[in-house]
Every structure is written in C-alpha cells, then in structure tokens.
Design a protein around this motif. Sequence first.
Motif, PDB file in Angstrom:
ATOM      1  N   TYR A  49       0.815  -1.427   0.073  1.00 10.86           N
ATOM      2  CA  TYR A  49       0.266  -0.442  -0.227  1.00 10.86           C
ATOM      3  C   TYR A  49       0.387   1.205   0.021  1.00 10.86           C
ATOM      4  O   TYR A  49       2.100   1.164   0.611  1.00 10.86           O
ATOM      5  N   MET A  50       0.436   2.059  -0.494  1.00 12.09           N
ATOM      6  CA  MET A  50       1.355   3.065  -0.305  1.00 12.09           C
ATOM      7  C   MET A  50       1.057   4.413  -0.853  1.00 12.09           C
ATOM      8  O   MET A  50      -0.485   4.867  -1.598  1.00 12.09           O
ATOM      9  N   VAL A  51       1.171   5.722  -0.050  1.00  7.43           N
ATOM     10  CA  VAL A  51       1.051   6.513   0.123  1.00  7.43           C
ATOM     11  C   VAL A  51       2.164   7.558  -0.652  1.00  7.43           C
ATOM     12  O   VAL A  51       3.091   7.843   0.784  1.00  7.43           O
ATOM     13  N   ILE A  52       2.103   8.912  -0.936  1.00  9.00           N
ATOM     14  CA  ILE A  52       3.015   9.451  -1.587  1.00  9.00           C
ATOM     15  C   ILE A  52       2.556  11.150  -1.619  1.00  9.00           C
ATOM     16  O   ILE A  52       2.140  10.908  -2.225  1.00  9.00           O
ATOM     17  N   SER A  53       3.673  11.800  -1.459  1.00 12.03           N
ATOM     18  CA  SER A  53       3.483  13.112  -1.770  1.00 12.03           C
ATOM     19  C   SER A  53       3.859  14.069  -2.640  1.00 12.03           C
ATOM     20  O   SER A  53       5.496  13.287  -2.640  1.00 12.03           O
ATOM     21  N   VAL A  54       4.141  14.055  -3.972  1.00 14.99           N
ATOM     22  CA  VAL A  54       4.712  15.024  -5.076  1.00 14.99           C
ATOM     23  C   VAL A  54       4.235  16.441  -5.235  1.00 14.99           C
ATOM     24  O   VAL A  54       3.080  16.709  -5.072  1.00 14.99           O
ATOM     25  N   PRO A  55       5.497  17.198  -5.547  1.00 16.13           N
ATOM     26  CA  PRO A  55       5.143  18.421  -5.608  1.00 16.13           C
ATOM     27  C   PRO A  55       4.144  18.791  -7.143  1.00 16.13           C
ATOM     28  O   PRO A  55       4.547  17.715  -8.151  1.00 16.13           O
ATOM     29  N   ILE A  56       2.917  19.413  -6.672  1.00 17.29           N
ATOM     30  CA  ILE A  56       2.773  19.662  -8.365  1.00 17.29           C
ATOM     31  C   ILE A  56       3.285  19.733  -9.986  1.00 17.29           C
ATOM     32  O   ILE A  56       2.720  20.184 -10.926  1.00 17.29           O
ATOM     33  N   SER A  57       4.406  20.790  -9.527  1.00 17.54           N
ATOM     34  CA  SER A  57       5.005  21.564  -9.986  1.00 17.54           C
ATOM     35  C   SER A  57       5.996  19.821 -11.027  1.00 17.54           C
ATOM     36  O   SER A  57       6.639  20.290 -11.704  1.00 17.54           O
ATOM     37  N   ALA A  58       6.135  18.291 -10.676  1.00 17.55           N
ATOM     38  CA  ALA A  58       6.421  17.829 -11.273  1.00 17.55           C
ATOM     39  C   ALA A  58       5.836  17.563 -12.567  1.00 17.55           C
ATOM     40  O   ALA A  58       5.728  17.052 -12.915  1.00 17.55           O
ATOM     41  N   PHE A  59       4.310  18.257 -12.717  1.00 18.49           N
ATOM     42  CA  PHE A  59       3.687  18.204 -13.778  1.00 18.49           C
ATOM     43  C   PHE A  59       3.047  19.146 -14.838  1.00 18.49           C
ATOM     44  O   PHE A  59       2.905  19.682 -14.308  1.00 18.49           O
ATOM     45  N   PRO A  60       3.997  19.065 -15.865  1.00 20.76           N
ATOM     46  CA  PRO A  60       3.991  20.227 -16.322  1.00 20.76           C
ATOM     47  C   PRO A  60       2.593  20.756 -17.360  1.00 20.76           C
ATOM     48  O   PRO A  60       2.060  19.670 -17.390  1.00 20.76           O
ATOM     49  N   ASN A  61       2.884  21.843 -17.232  1.00 22.27           N
ATOM     50  CA  ASN A  61       1.784  22.730 -18.219  1.00 22.27           C
ATOM     51  C   ASN A  61      -0.340  22.297 -17.560  1.00 22.27           C
ATOM     52  O   ASN A  61      -0.632  22.304 -18.599  1.00 22.27           O
TER      53      ASN A  61
END
Length: 194
Positions: A49-61
Amino acid sequence: MNSINFRSRSFTTAMLLALALTVMLVKPASAHLMMAQNGTLNIVDDGVYMVISVPISAFPNLDQDFDDEVSLFEFNSRRNDITAQVKSSLALYQDEKPVALKDLRLVPVRPHSKDEVYISQLIVMGKFEATQSQNALSFELSLFGLSPEEHTMKITAKRPKTAQESIVVLTPTAPHSPLFSTVVAQHKHTASLP
C-alpha cells in the motif's frame, strides 16, 4: 460465517473508497495527509500500500492561465494526463519484475495557509499487487519538482508483520532503489567506520 465477514469488510471498504472519492471530487485537501516529498510503502500479505506526496510542479503545463499557480479547475481539466504521467513515473518491482498498480487515487493538496487556494502537492495512493511481499522489492519514482527542495523523495518502507523498516531517498539522478537491501545496510555501516 466467513462469507458474512468478507461481505462486511467489502462493504466497509467500498464505503470508505466512495467517501474518499467524494471528498476528492469536491475540493482539494487543505491539510497534508503526508509531508511533502515523503512517502510510505506498507508491505502486507496481500500487497504493498502506497501513499506519496509529490510536488505539483512535477506535472508540466497545468498552469493554463499563466499565473504561476495551479487551481483545482486546472488540475481537474488535466486529471487524465496527470494520472497517465503518475502511472508511467512510478513502479514497484518484485524480483526485478514490475508489479501491477491497482486502485490509484490522486488527492490535490493546498498549502496550510487558509489564504492559499492553489494546489502545491499531490497525494498519490494505490496498492501494488505484490502477493509474495517477502521477496526482493525495489521502488522507482521519477516525479520531481522544479525547485531544489523538490529534487528528493524520502520513501519509508515497512513490513509491520516482521517490524522491518527501510528508508530510501530517491533523486532525479538516482530514481530507483532496492527496499530492505542488506547490501545497502552493510555499505552504510562500513562507510561510517574510521
């Protein structure tokens, strides 16, 4: 009797998922479910089971109005693209073979300040179907943000049954790491000797 317990658990699980989905569709979370650039992998008998917080800037455009912020409207208008990018940018391997990811959930998160309405992080949740979870596992992630503090991802892997815990740090230049590696543990121990 077992079929009644199974039905009860299935119904409870379905209700919790429906509630989580409702919350996700209504508005972004304003309190962090996970610290930024951190994640957990809980390894149990029926999967990981995975829970990860990634920055929204990792998604361009995503910023369609060019105000240097991503609104919930902008996020939702590109949700399918974001989902596809997440699926292609993270993986769990068991004995060097990729493991299927099921029940992927994306929860946009606003900063803690009540005045901020833009999205700063994305909580990614899901389950990897790794039924032989005692086998060799490794994790790969390539969702890093634009700022230097968004170039590391700290992942804590846990096996509650055996009380094992392993922490790995992933970066754009080292996006893949074994979990519970005895070689890594020995290397760290040796490196600390005079």
